[in-house]
Scaffold this motif. Sequence first.
Motif, PDB file in Angstrom:
ATOM      1  N   ASN A 462       4.768  27.371 -36.446  1.00  0.00           N
ATOM      2  CA  ASN A 462       3.982  26.147 -36.630  1.00  0.00           C
ATOM      3  C   ASN A 462       2.661  26.412 -37.342  1.00  0.00           C
ATOM      4  OD1 ASN A 462       5.945  24.726 -35.260  1.00  0.00           O
ATOM      5  ND2 ASN A 462       4.802  24.629 -33.334  1.00  0.00           N
ATOM      6  N   VAL A 463       1.983  27.486 -36.941  1.00  0.00           N
ATOM      7  CA  VAL A 463       0.649  27.756 -37.480  1.00  0.00           C
ATOM      8  C   VAL A 463       0.723  27.999 -38.984  1.00  0.00           C
ATOM      9  CG1 VAL A 463      -1.264  29.397 -37.489  1.00  0.00           C
ATOM     10  CG2 VAL A 463      -0.322  28.579 -35.310  1.00  0.00           C
ATOM     11  N   TYR A 464       1.734  28.752 -39.427  1.00  0.00           N
ATOM     12  CA  TYR A 464       1.870  29.011 -40.864  1.00  0.00           C
ATOM     13  C   TYR A 464       1.919  27.696 -41.638  1.00  0.00           C
ATOM     14  CZ  TYR A 464       3.725  30.548 -45.359  1.00  0.00           C
ATOM     15  OH  TYR A 464       3.892  30.773 -46.708  1.00  0.00           O
ATOM     16  N   PHE A 465       2.727  26.736 -41.163  1.00  0.00           N
ATOM     17  CA  PHE A 465       2.904  25.502 -41.929  1.00  0.00           C
ATOM     18  C   PHE A 465       1.736  24.534 -41.767  1.00  0.00           C
ATOM     19  CE2 PHE A 465       7.159  27.241 -41.983  1.00  0.00           C
ATOM     20  CZ  PHE A 465       7.477  27.071 -43.323  1.00  0.00           C
ATOM     21  N   ALA A 466       0.975  24.660 -40.676  1.00  0.00           N
ATOM     22  CA  ALA A 466      -0.265  23.893 -40.568  1.00  0.00           C
ATOM     23  C   ALA A 466      -1.261  24.389 -41.613  1.00  0.00           C
ATOM     24  CB  ALA A 466      -0.844  24.026 -39.167  1.00  0.00           C
ATOM     25  N   LYS A 467      -1.356  25.711 -41.742  1.00  0.00           N
ATOM     26  CA  LYS A 467      -2.232  26.290 -42.768  1.00  0.00           C
ATOM     27  C   LYS A 467      -1.745  25.910 -44.168  1.00  0.00           C
ATOM     28  CE  LYS A 467      -3.467  30.462 -40.086  1.00  0.00           C
ATOM     29  NZ  LYS A 467      -3.329  31.937 -40.035  1.00  0.00           N
ATOM     30  N   ALA A 468      -0.422  25.984 -44.362  1.00  0.00           N
ATOM     31  CA  ALA A 468       0.144  25.677 -45.679  1.00  0.00           C
ATOM     32  C   ALA A 468      -0.166  24.239 -46.089  1.00  0.00           C
ATOM     33  CB  ALA A 468       1.652  25.906 -45.664  1.00  0.00           C
ATOM     34  N   ALA A 469      -0.009  23.295 -45.150  1.00  0.00           N
ATOM     35  CA  ALA A 469      -0.294  21.894 -45.461  1.00  0.00           C
ATOM     36  C   ALA A 469      -1.762  21.708 -45.800  1.00  0.00           C
ATOM     37  CB  ALA A 469       0.104  21.007 -44.285  1.00  0.00           C
ATOM     38  N   THR A 470      -2.627  22.410 -45.069  1.00  0.00           N
ATOM     39  CA  THR A 470      -4.064  22.329 -45.348  1.00  0.00           C
ATOM     40  C   THR A 470      -4.359  22.842 -46.753  1.00  0.00           C
ATOM     41  OG1 THR A 470      -4.557  22.615 -42.992  1.00  0.00           O
ATOM     42  CG2 THR A 470      -6.342  23.031 -44.546  1.00  0.00           C
ATOM     43  N   ASN A 471      -3.687  23.916 -47.144  1.00  0.00           N
ATOM     44  CA  ASN A 471      -3.874  24.468 -48.490  1.00  0.00           C
ATOM     45  C   ASN A 471      -3.315  23.531 -49.571  1.00  0.00           C
ATOM     46  OD1 ASN A 471      -5.086  26.763 -47.436  1.00  0.00           O
ATOM     47  ND2 ASN A 471      -3.161  27.919 -47.355  1.00  0.00           N
ATOM     48  N   ILE A 472      -2.213  22.872 -49.260  1.00  0.00           N
ATOM     49  CA  ILE A 472      -1.636  21.916 -50.224  1.00  0.00           C
ATOM     50  C   ILE A 472      -2.609  20.765 -50.452  1.00  0.00           C
ATOM     51  CG2 ILE A 472       0.221  20.226 -50.585  1.00  0.00           C
ATOM     52  CD1 ILE A 472       2.047  22.109 -48.934  1.00  0.00           C
ATOM     53  N   GLY A 473      -3.199  20.276 -49.373  1.00  0.00           N
ATOM     54  CA  GLY A 473      -4.147  19.169 -49.473  1.00  0.00           C
ATOM     55  C   GLY A 473      -3.465  17.819 -49.316  1.00  0.00           C
ATOM     56  N   LYS A 474      -4.241  16.868 -48.856  1.00  0.00           N
ATOM     57  CA  LYS A 474      -3.728  15.529 -48.564  1.00  0.00           C
ATOM     58  C   LYS A 474      -3.069  14.887 -49.781  1.00  0.00           C
ATOM     59  CE  LYS A 474      -5.485  10.886 -47.480  1.00  0.00           C
ATOM     60  NZ  LYS A 474      -6.672  10.106 -47.066  1.00  0.00           N
ATOM     61  N   ASP A 475      -3.750  14.898 -50.913  1.00  0.00           N
ATOM     62  CA  ASP A 475      -3.240  14.183 -52.090  1.00  0.00           C
ATOM     63  C   ASP A 475      -1.916  14.753 -52.576  1.00  0.00           C
ATOM     64  OD1 ASP A 475      -5.427  12.536 -51.977  1.00  0.00           O
ATOM     65  OD2 ASP A 475      -6.552  13.588 -53.549  1.00  0.00           O
ATOM     66  N   ASP A 476      -1.823  16.072 -52.669  1.00  0.00           N
ATOM     67  CA  ASP A 476      -0.588  16.680 -53.165  1.00  0.00           C
ATOM     68  C   ASP A 476       0.551  16.557 -52.158  1.00  0.00           C
ATOM     69  OD1 ASP A 476      -1.626  17.342 -55.597  1.00  0.00           O
ATOM     70  OD2 ASP A 476      -2.010  19.450 -55.127  1.00  0.00           O
ATOM     71  N   LEU A 477       0.225  16.619 -50.859  1.00  0.00           N
ATOM     72  CA  LEU A 477       1.282  16.479 -49.856  1.00  0.00           C
ATOM     73  C   LEU A 477       1.837  15.057 -49.876  1.00  0.00           C
ATOM     74  CD1 LEU A 477       2.821  18.012 -47.650  1.00  0.00           C
ATOM     75  CD2 LEU A 477       1.196  17.072 -45.987  1.00  0.00           C
ATOM     76  N   ILE A 478       0.945  14.067 -49.926  1.00  0.00           N
ATOM     77  CA  ILE A 478       1.401  12.672 -49.983  1.00  0.00           C
ATOM     78  C   ILE A 478       2.159  12.411 -51.274  1.00  0.00           C
ATOM     79  CG2 ILE A 478       0.583  10.295 -50.243  1.00  0.00           C
ATOM     80  CD1 ILE A 478      -1.529  10.868 -48.148  1.00  0.00           C
ATOM     81  N   SER A 479       1.686  12.981 -52.370  1.00  0.00           N
ATOM     82  CA  SER A 479       2.397  12.833 -53.641  1.00  0.00           C
ATOM     83  C   SER A 479       3.805  13.410 -53.544  1.00  0.00           C
ATOM     84  CB  SER A 479       1.618  13.533 -54.758  1.00  0.00           C
ATOM     85  OG  SER A 479       2.326  13.473 -55.977  1.00  0.00           O
ATOM     86  N   GLY A 480       3.928  14.534 -52.839  1.00  0.00           N
ATOM     87  CA  GLY A 480       5.246  15.135 -52.632  1.00  0.00           C
ATOM     88  C   GLY A 480       6.142  14.252 -51.793  1.00  0.00           C
ATOM     89  N   TYR A 481       5.591  13.673 -50.720  1.00  0.00           N
ATOM     90  CA  TYR A 481       6.371  12.754 -49.888  1.00  0.00           C
ATOM     91  C   TYR A 481       6.843  11.551 -50.709  1.00  0.00           C
ATOM     92  CZ  TYR A 481       4.631  15.172 -45.656  1.00  0.00           C
ATOM     93  OH  TYR A 481       4.341  16.088 -44.673  1.00  0.00           O
ATOM     94  N   ASP A 482       5.934  11.017 -51.514  1.00  0.00           N
ATOM     95  CA  ASP A 482       6.293   9.851 -52.329  1.00  0.00           C
ATOM     96  C   ASP A 482       7.394  10.197 -53.329  1.00  0.00           C
ATOM     97  OD1 ASP A 482       4.445   8.239 -51.045  1.00  0.00           O
ATOM     98  OD2 ASP A 482       2.873   8.540 -52.549  1.00  0.00           O
ATOM     99  N   ARG A 483       7.326  11.392 -53.895  1.00  0.00           N
ATOM    100  CA  ARG A 483       8.354  11.811 -54.852  1.00  0.00           C
ATOM    101  C   ARG A 483       9.722  11.893 -54.178  1.00  0.00           C
ATOM    102  NH1 ARG A 483       6.061  16.049 -56.294  1.00  0.00           N
ATOM    103  NH2 ARG A 483       7.331  17.691 -55.330  1.00  0.00           N
ATOM    104  N   LEU A 484       9.732  12.208 -52.892  1.00  0.00           N
ATOM    105  CA  LEU A 484      10.983  12.306 -52.137  1.00  0.00           C
ATOM    106  C   LEU A 484      11.431  10.951 -51.584  1.00  0.00           C
ATOM    107  CD1 LEU A 484      10.259  15.586 -50.123  1.00  0.00           C
ATOM    108  CD2 LEU A 484      11.383  15.341 -52.338  1.00  0.00           C
ATOM    109  N   GLU A 485      10.688   9.890 -51.907  1.00  0.00           N
ATOM    110  CA  GLU A 485      11.000   8.526 -51.468  1.00  0.00           C
ATOM    111  C   GLU A 485      10.841   8.347 -49.959  1.00  0.00           C
ATOM    112  OE1 GLU A 485      11.567   6.055 -53.482  1.00  0.00           O
ATOM    113  OE2 GLU A 485      11.825   7.132 -55.358  1.00  0.00           O
ATOM    114  N   ILE A 486      10.034   9.188 -49.331  1.00  0.00           N
ATOM    115  CA  ILE A 486       9.748   9.010 -47.906  1.00  0.00           C
ATOM    116  C   ILE A 486       8.828   7.796 -47.761  1.00  0.00           C
ATOM    117  CG2 ILE A 486       8.635  10.023 -45.871  1.00  0.00           C
ATOM    118  CD1 ILE A 486       9.474  12.776 -46.930  1.00  0.00           C
TER     119      ILE A 486
END
Length: 663
Positions: A462-486
């Motif tokens: 869990n900790v690895y992916f919490a850090k990874a999401a923080t490194n990705i950043g809100k905008d890029d993570l949401i952009s990724g979700y949107d690209r996947l049609e979530i």
Amino acid sequence: MLLRNKRNLIIAGVVVICLIIVTVFFIFTGGKNADDYVEDYFALLEDKDYSKMYDMLSDDPKVDKDVFEERYTNIYEGIEAQDFSLKINSVEDDVVDYSLTMNTVAGKVTSNNQVKVTDGKLAYNEALILEGLESDYRVRVSSESATRGRILDRNGNELATQGEAYEAGLVPGKLNGEADYERIGSLLNMSSAEIKDEMSASWIKDDSFVPLKEFAKDSSGQALVNQLIAIPGVKVNTTTVRYYPYGEATSHLTGYLQQVNAEDLEKHKGEGYDESSLIGRSGIEAAYEADLKGSNGHEIRIVDEDNELVKTVASKDVEDGKDITLTIDVTLQQSLYNEYQNDQSASVAMNPKTGEILALVSTPSFSSNDFILGFDNEQWQALNDNASKPLTNRYRSTFVPGSSMKPITAAIGLDSGAIDPDKDLKAEDRWQKDSSWGNYYVTTLHAPTPNNLRNALIYSDNVYFAKAATNIGKDDLISGYDRLEIGSKIPFELSLNASQYQNKDSDFDDQQLADSGYGQGELLMNPVQLAAIYSAFVNEGDIIQPYLIMNEKPDQMWVENAFTKDTANTIKDDLIGVISDSNGTGHAIYHNDIELAGKTGTAEIKASQDDTTGTELGWFTVMTTNSDNPILITTMVENVKDRGGSGYVVDHMQAPLNSYLYK
């Protein structure tokens, strides 16, 4: 001079008399012509105002008003006449030649006739009702019911078809009055009052068969028949009913039929439904109602007093409903149902190369046959009050995905450049971004070393992916979700609840960002969509479009280039490790002869981080990577806390997976 004046006076008098005649005519006729009255007459027909129609007839209509109204009512309601259209062909000496066109239960009918109009009154003749009709003739409507189409699996196995059931009823003339109602009711789960109500219908005669209840034609049904026919006046027939051979295993998928209600009749007006019709209420039965239903055949005839045919007014051939063939493999469907039938679960199986849905299972379930044969109040109440909610279709719903989202976080991070798969993020059992989080920490059960992407997926850190999401950043993570049609509507033949990555008006702060990385936060995923996204890892980054109807494959992928080819292959290799590595959370399902990839997930459902009373959801997705018999299965099971977590799901996946791989 006097003679000329006298002649002028005579001419003037004639003119005055003509004007008086014309004036009187207009006063009494309102300035209408004969055809205007015919139009007025049939305008009343559209409103079914038979009383006013009668008032427009001549003083000697040769038919009693009550008889007139009853005859019009019976005939026009019997043939289901509507959408009237009148054409005046000609008018000569106040005789109006017209054509009246209407839609009926047997199709369009045009009735040609002539009617004499005198002083605004129509001379009655029976052909005003229908061409060819005379006073001692009758209109008869015969019907032939359409056979509802079957629902089949990919191999032609019937999931919904025509079957037989017993139908118990009473013959009034052979009963011991009402003396046996209580005994009959106890056998049929009916009250004496309910039986009395059924027996009070005005159409019932001594030799009538009054149906009371249908029940299954099986061994227990036969035993009930033996008890019933021992009672005088009870009769049991065999009747044709909708039948679901696989019962609970397919009921959420096929759906069921119910008798139409007033809302249905209004919504489907003119589509051939009546008060006795059945209609698809859920699942495939509802989604493909128009195809499955078919169209009843009807014939409208005029017969004479000896019931001999005078004229066929209209006829419409019966059209049986179409069969619907699904991509489902019912053997796999049954196997998944059998494994998880005592759980609250959802399972989706698909061919990740084609998008064909091979199984859609929700447990616990109900039997669609019970909706056909009917529930008594106690049975219906028990079904609704069941704490496991068997009526809830879980593969339509959304759930917290937990660690099942980690491969998706990883893929978004790789494509954005925020994740270096070989970088060691330093193993930690608990972590927070900074002191602004207060007492909130992300925790993990496994913190492997080196703490790189592959190990983080294999051990589900869990900790690895919490850090990874923080490194990705809100905008890029949401952009990724949107690209996947979530968050978007899921294109599928059956209605599915949309997934989400945040609640409405959510702030999506750093803490939520970190939690989303390992599938918590405000994420909710539909199982069908989650399975489809995983297909990208064996399709070089393209998300396949899932579909359910055989031979109706979508023309394109759902999301092309959702991930790059390199990213998809990297994640695929790591998910192979989740199964093949002895430390992998999915290793229990390892096969040495077939390469499998997969990911487990345990989602926590609790009010706060300190809440110890919450529950857990267990997820497992497994897929072949290079098999000649490709398959991907995603299963979610509720309440796996203290039952092995996601390991429970893995263990129970063995039998269904093997039944498909080695068939």
